[in-house]
Motif scaffolding. Structure first.
Motif, short mmCIF file in Angstrom:
data_model
loop_
_atom_site.label_atom_id
_atom_site.label_comp_id
_atom_site.label_asym_id
_atom_site.label_seq_id
_atom_site.Cartn_x
_atom_site.Cartn_y
_atom_site.Cartn_z
N THR A 141 37.42 -9.23 -19.10
CA THR A 141 36.42 -9.73 -20.05
C THR A 141 35.85 -8.64 -20.93
O THR A 141 35.40 -8.93 -22.03
CB THR A 141 35.28 -10.42 -19.29
OG1 THR A 141 34.74 -9.51 -18.31
CG2 THR A 141 35.78 -11.68 -18.60
N ARG A 142 35.88 -7.40 -20.45
CA ARG A 142 35.37 -6.32 -21.29
C ARG A 142 35.72 -4.96 -20.72
O ARG A 142 36.01 -4.82 -19.53
CB ARG A 142 33.86 -6.41 -21.49
CG ARG A 142 33.04 -6.06 -20.26
CD ARG A 142 31.55 -6.17 -20.52
NE ARG A 142 30.80 -5.42 -19.53
CZ ARG A 142 30.40 -4.16 -19.68
NH1 ARG A 142 30.69 -3.49 -20.76
NH2 ARG A 142 29.71 -3.55 -18.75
N TYR A 145 44.33 -11.36 -21.03
CA TYR A 145 44.95 -12.09 -19.92
C TYR A 145 46.39 -11.66 -19.76
O TYR A 145 47.11 -11.47 -20.74
CB TYR A 145 44.91 -13.60 -20.17
CG TYR A 145 45.64 -14.37 -19.11
CD1 TYR A 145 45.01 -14.68 -17.91
CD2 TYR A 145 46.97 -14.75 -19.27
CE1 TYR A 145 45.69 -15.35 -16.90
CE2 TYR A 145 47.65 -15.42 -18.27
CZ TYR A 145 47.00 -15.72 -17.09
OH TYR A 145 47.68 -16.36 -16.11
N GLU A 157 35.87 -4.76 -16.67
CA GLU A 157 35.30 -5.85 -15.87
C GLU A 157 36.14 -7.09 -16.08
O GLU A 157 36.74 -7.27 -17.14
CB GLU A 157 33.85 -6.12 -16.26
CG GLU A 157 32.91 -5.01 -15.85
CD GLU A 157 31.46 -5.30 -16.20
OE1 GLU A 157 31.18 -6.36 -16.83
OE2 GLU A 157 30.62 -4.48 -15.85
N GLY A 158 36.17 -7.94 -15.09
CA GLY A 158 36.94 -9.17 -15.14
C GLY A 158 37.39 -9.52 -13.74
O GLY A 158 36.73 -9.16 -12.77
N TRP A 159 38.53 -10.19 -13.64
CA TRP A 159 39.03 -10.55 -12.33
C TRP A 159 40.54 -10.38 -12.27
O TRP A 159 41.23 -10.50 -13.27
CB TRP A 159 38.64 -11.96 -11.92
CG TRP A 159 39.09 -13.03 -12.87
CD1 TRP A 159 38.37 -13.56 -13.89
CD2 TRP A 159 40.36 -13.69 -12.91
NE1 TRP A 159 39.11 -14.50 -14.55
CE2 TRP A 159 40.34 -14.60 -13.98
CE3 TRP A 159 41.52 -13.59 -12.15
CZ2 TRP A 159 41.42 -15.40 -14.30
CZ3 TRP A 159 42.61 -14.39 -12.47
CH2 TRP A 159 42.54 -15.29 -13.53
N GLU A 179 42.38 -11.44 -15.80
CA GLU A 179 41.63 -11.72 -17.01
C GLU A 179 40.53 -10.68 -17.11
O GLU A 179 39.65 -10.61 -16.26
CB GLU A 179 41.03 -13.13 -16.97
CG GLU A 179 40.36 -13.49 -18.27
CD GLU A 179 39.91 -14.94 -18.29
OE1 GLU A 179 38.75 -15.15 -18.69
OE2 GLU A 179 40.69 -15.81 -17.92
N LYS A 204 39.71 -1.80 -12.69
CA LYS A 204 38.46 -2.48 -12.35
C LYS A 204 37.77 -1.75 -11.20
O LYS A 204 36.57 -1.49 -11.25
CB LYS A 204 38.75 -3.94 -11.99
CG LYS A 204 37.53 -4.77 -11.71
CD LYS A 204 37.94 -6.22 -11.47
CE LYS A 204 36.76 -7.09 -11.14
NZ LYS A 204 36.22 -6.88 -9.81
N ASP A 224 35.10 -11.10 -28.68
CA ASP A 224 35.01 -12.49 -28.24
C ASP A 224 36.22 -12.96 -27.43
O ASP A 224 36.25 -14.12 -27.00
CB ASP A 224 34.85 -13.41 -29.45
CG ASP A 224 33.55 -13.13 -30.18
OD1 ASP A 224 32.57 -12.77 -29.51
OD2 ASP A 224 33.52 -13.23 -31.42
N ASP A 225 37.19 -12.11 -27.23
CA ASP A 225 38.41 -12.50 -26.52
C ASP A 225 38.52 -11.78 -25.19
O ASP A 225 37.97 -10.71 -25.00
CB ASP A 225 39.65 -12.19 -27.37
CG ASP A 225 39.68 -12.99 -28.65
OD1 ASP A 225 39.31 -14.17 -28.62
OD2 ASP A 225 40.06 -12.43 -29.69
N THR A 226 39.25 -12.40 -24.28
CA THR A 226 39.55 -11.74 -23.02
C THR A 226 41.01 -11.32 -23.05
O THR A 226 41.82 -11.86 -23.80
CB THR A 226 39.32 -12.68 -21.82
OG1 THR A 226 40.12 -13.84 -21.97
CG2 THR A 226 37.87 -13.06 -21.71
#
Length: 112
Positions: A61-62, A25, A45-47, A59, A39, A21-23
């Motif tokens: 995300t997974r 960062y 995945e994320g940005w 960040e 990535k 449930d956490d990202t």
């Protein structure tokens, strides 16, 4: 900046530890650089954004299926040390596919 596979491994472990449930960062520039190429490589995945002034932020995300598989292959400290030694002795660069192949060979020898 050079790719550092130790940093990639460290980041995968950190991301896995953040939980579902956490990202993850960060604004650490070395981490952001590695997260960007991770990535690109399909491990996470994320940005990752570069604001052009203060540097990058990321960040995540997974972790992807490929990222989990790669981490599973290199998670064990002893296996990771053997993998690094192998590449150092051969004098060749470490790619994800090559690391997975070498790790598979090391694990096969251990299981026999």
């Amino acid at each position: 900046m050079k790719r550092n596979m130790n940093k990639v491994r460290e980041l995968l472990i950190k991301i896995e530890e953040t939980g579902v449930d956490d990202t993850y960062y960060t604004d650490d520039q070395e981490e952001c650089y590695h997260l960007r190429i991770m990535k690109d490589g399909g491990l996470v995945e994320g940005w990752v954004a570069d604001d052009g002034v203060d540097g990058m932020t990321a960040e995540i995300t997974r972790m992807t299926w490929k990222g989990h598989g790669f981490l599973d292959a290199i998670r064990d400290d002893g296996v990771w040390e053997k993998v690094k030694t192998h590449f150092k002795e051969k004098g060749v660069g470490m790619t994800i596919d090559a690391i997975c192949t070498v790790t598979g060979n090391i694990l096969s020898a251990i299981v026999k």
